[in-house]
Design a protein around this motif. Structure first.
Motif: not given
Length: 450
Positions: A318-335
Motif C-alpha cells: 500500500t502506498y499511503h502518500g505523503s502524510p502530515d504529522h498526525d498521519g505520520k504517527l498513525d502510519f508508524l503505529r500500524r507497523l
C-alpha cells in the motif's frame, strides 16, 4: 542570545532537514534563546507548526533569473520582490527535481561566490536585513551550499557563524564534475570565515572534513535529536496489533522520500525474494510505503508497484502518500517493522529515529550514520548495504520471532529517549554558540557520542 538560523526550503516537499531545523529552532526558543528561523530558496514545509519568518532570501525564482539574465540583479528589489511570494515560489519550484544538473552547477558555483557571484544583490539584501531587523549574536546556516554569504556576513556583522553539514555531499555528487570541483574549491575557501561546523555523526564529520579540508577544531559532532512528543505516548504502552495476533500479516514500513537514493527498490527486491522463497509456515508480510513523491520519480514508483504485482504480491503493498504529522504517527503505529535501505550513506537518519521513538524494530544498511544509531547496544538491526538476500533474511527472521522484535524495539526506544531528544541537542547547540560568542574555546560536543 539572539540567533539568526538560515534554513533552506525544498519547495512543496516535506524535507527532513528543514523540518528538523524548525524543530530545533523551536527547542532553542523554549530554552530562552531568541531564534529567528529564516527561509532561503523557498518557504519551508513542515509537518509541525511552522515558526519560520515570513520573509524569503535567495528566492528560487529571482536567483534563477539572476543566473540566466545578468542584468536582472541590477533591478531594484521593489520591482522583483513579488517573485518571492510564498505561494508563487511553491508553484514555480514544484518540479525542481527535474532541473538540469548543468544549470544547477553554474547556479551553485555562482551562489558560493557571494558578492562576486550573480546573486550579489541577494547577499547584500540578506546582510542589510540581518543588520537592521535581526541584529543577531550568532548565525547558523542549515547547509554550506547557501554559504556564499558568510564572508560578507562576517565582514558586516562580525558575529560567530556556524554551518550545519547534512547532505551537502549528496547534492555536490549530482553536479557535473567541473562544477562539483569548482563548488568544493569555493567551499574550502569560505571555510576560513566559518567559526564552527556541526555534524550529526562521526562518519559524516570525517567525510566532510576530508572533502573540504576542514580543521578538526572546527568540527563539532552533535547527535541528531527529535521531539519525541506523540511518538511515545501510545506506542510505548501497547504492543503492535500483529505482535499480539501472529495470524495477521506482519507490516513492514518505509517512510522517506520516494527516490532511488532512499532505496525503496532495495526493499522491493527483498520483498520479492521473500515471496520467491516463501515456505507454507512463513508469516505473510505486507509492505506499507509513505513519503513525498516528486513528478520526476513517478516512473520509478510505478516500476516498483509493477514489480511487486508481477511477483504475485498484488494486494500486499500500500502506498499511503505523503502524510502530515498526525498521519505520520498513525502510519508508524500500524507497523511491525521499519526499513529504509538507502543507497547513499545517510548523514542524519531522522526517519529512523522517529521509528525507534515509536518503539518499532528497525532494519537499516550498515553504512553512513546507521552504525552509530545502532550503537554498542545494537538498537538497530544492520544488514550489508545493497544485499537483498541479507535484507530478506533479516525480515524473515524478525517476522517469525516476536521476542526478538520486542527486544530490538525496546533497545531503539531507550536509545532515543536517553540520547536523541531535541532538547538535548538544543542544549549542545546553544552551548556551542554561547562559547563562540564569548570568545571561549568551544566544548568538545563529540564527547556525547562516546
Amino acid at each position: 542570545m539572539r540567533i539568526a538560523y538560515l534554513t533552506a526550503g525544498a519547495a512543496g516537499m516535506y524535507c527532513g532537514s528543514c523540518m528538523h531545523d524548525n524543530t530545533l529552532a523551536r527547542a532553542m526558543i523554549a530554552r530562552g534563546a531568541d531564534c529567528l528561523l529564516v527561509p532561503t530558496y523557498t518557504p519551508i514545509r513542515t509537518d509541525e507548526k511552522d515558526i519560520s519568518d515570513d520573509v524569503v532570501f535567495f528566492g528560487g525564482i529571482n536567483i534563477f533569473l539572476e543566473q540566466k539574465l545578468p542584468l536582472w540583479g541590477r533591478l531594484p528589489h521593489r520591482l522583483t520582490a513579488w517573485l518571492d511570494r510564498p505561494g508563487l515560489l511553491r508553484l514555480a519550484t514544484r518540479k525542481t527535481g527535474s532541473t538540469s544538473p548543468h544549470l544547477l552547477g553554474a547556479l551553485t558555483v555562482s551562489m558560493l561566490q557571494g558578492m562576486q557571484g550573480r546573486q550579489r544583490t541577494e547577499v547584500d539584501r540578506l546582510c542589510r536585513w540581518l543588520q537592521t531587523h535581526a541584529a543577531p549574536d550568532a548565525i547558523v546556516l542549515s547547509n554550506f551550499l547557501i554559504g556564499g554569504c558568510v564572508t560578507e556576513l562576517k565582514r558586516r556583522l562580525g558575529v560567530p557563524i556556524v554551518v550545519t553539514l547534512q547532505g551537502d555531499d549528496i547534492f555536490l555528487d549530482f553536479l557535473p564534475a567541473k562544477y562539483r570541483a569548482m563548488a568544493i574549491d569555493r567551499m574550502r575557501a569560505l571555510a576560513a570565515d566559518v567559526d564552527g561546523f556541526i555534524v550529526n555523526s562521526r562518519f559524516y564529520g570525517e567525510k566532510m572534513a576530508a572533502m573540504l579540508g576542514l580543521p578538526a577544531e572546527k568540527m563539532h559532532v552533535i547527535p541528531l535529536g527529535i521531539d519525541t512528543t506523540g511518538f511515545l505516548s501510545d506506542a510505548a504502552e501497547s504492543p503492535q496489533d500483529s505482535i499480539a495476533d501472529p495470524a495477521s500479516p506482519l507490516r513492514i514500513g518505509y517512510l522517506a522520500r520516494i527516490d532511488p537514493a532512499k532505496g525503496l527498490h532495495r526493499l522491493v527486491d527483498a520483498m520479492i525474494e521473500l515471496e520467491r522463497t516463501r515456505q507454507p509456515s512463513d508469516r505473510a508480510i505486507h509492505l506499507d510505503v509513505a513519503g513525498w513523491l516528486g513528478e520526476q520519480h513517478h516512473a520509478f514508483a510505478a516500476d516498483q508497484w509493477a514489480r511487486l504485482e508481477a511477483a504475485g504480491m498484488a494486494g500486499r503493498y500500500t502506498y499511503h502518500g505523503s502524510p502530515d504529522h498526525d498521519g505520520k504517527l498513525d502510519f508508524l503505529r500500524r507497523l511491525d517493522l521499519f526499513c529504509v535501505p538507502t543507497q547513499y550513506e545517510e548523514p542524519k537518519g531522522l526517519y529512523a529515529l522517529e521509528a525507534m521513538a515509536t518503539r518499532l524494530p528497525v532494519i537499516l544498511p550498515a553504512h553512513g550514520v546507521f552504525p552509530e544509531l545502532a550503537g554498542e547496544n545494537s538498537a538497530v538491526h544492520l544488514v550489508p548495504p545493497g544485499d537483498a538476500a541479507a535484507l530478506a533474511e533479516a525480515i524473515r527472521t524478525l517476522a517469525s520471532d516476536a521476542a526478538s522484535r520486542e527486544k530490538l524495539a525496546d533497545r531503539g526506544y531507550r536509545a532515543v529517549v536517553g540520547e536523541r531528544t531535541v532538547d538535548r541537542m538544543a542544549d549542545q547547540v546553544l552551548q556551542l554558540l554561547n562559547d563562540l560568542a564569548d570568545g571561549g574555546k568551544p566544548v568538545d560536543h563529540s564527547a556525547a557520542r562516546r
